[in-house]
Scaffold this motif. Sequence first.
Motif, short mmCIF file in Angstrom:
data_model
loop_
_atom_site.label_atom_id
_atom_site.label_comp_id
_atom_site.label_asym_id
_atom_site.label_seq_id
_atom_site.Cartn_x
_atom_site.Cartn_y
_atom_site.Cartn_z
N UNK A 259 0.84 -1.19 0.00
CA UNK A 259 0.00 0.00 0.00
C UNK A 259 0.88 1.25 0.00
N UNK A 260 0.38 2.35 -0.59
CA UNK A 260 1.15 3.59 -0.61
C UNK A 260 1.61 3.99 0.79
N UNK A 261 2.91 4.28 0.92
CA UNK A 261 3.48 4.69 2.19
C UNK A 261 4.04 3.57 3.03
N UNK A 262 3.71 2.32 2.69
CA UNK A 262 4.17 1.19 3.50
C UNK A 262 5.70 1.05 3.50
N UNK A 263 6.34 1.47 2.42
CA UNK A 263 7.79 1.33 2.34
C UNK A 263 8.50 2.17 3.40
N UNK A 264 7.79 3.14 3.97
CA UNK A 264 8.37 3.96 5.03
C UNK A 264 8.73 3.11 6.25
#
Length: 205
Positions: free
Chosen positions: A162-167
């Motif tokens: 999901x968008x932002x999960x790589x943070x």
Amino acid sequence: MKAVAINGSPRKNGNTRLLLETVLAPLAEKGWETEIVQLGGKTIQGCRACFKCWEKQDKRCVFGDKDVFNEVFGKALSADALILGSPTYFADVSAEMKAFIDRAGFVSMANGCILAGKVGAAVVAVRRGGATHVFDTMNHLFFISQMVVPGSTYWNMGYGLEPGKVAGDEEALRNMRHLGRAIDWLGSAMGNSAAPYPVFAGGEG
């Protein structure tokens, strides 16, 4: 100096962009001009192998006025460092990024390898598997174009769906920050052989 990052993800503010922003941050701190160009989700056709770029040798694709290629390639030519970012789609780059790679490589070679000598780096967002192949695909453009590719602490990939999960992938973010410092060192070293290389130390952010 200038660094241009090309986002091959249709998600304008997804994981790929987050990784690219993390690479660019150390460069901006060092005074580089930085820009992220959104490629994913825009109209860009594949190479037609018409060889018009070899005939004209005007640093453009003859079909570039029909899509965004010439605009994006022009930004790449203006940069000292080019960073390509892509999500992982069936173990490869996005369709838009593949079209850009094919045409950019061909136009560059047709015009005397005009990408040669620039710094090139590839960044990959992935859910689980296939990222190494995506990484290789983008690096192939750099190597055949006689660009200079810096190493970092690991393969330049971050994990998250999901968008932002790589943070939440701290190792990936450390790698991206180091990659930015390595690009800065490489750009500086081209004019200063005494510049110290930013060797990674465990736990370093």
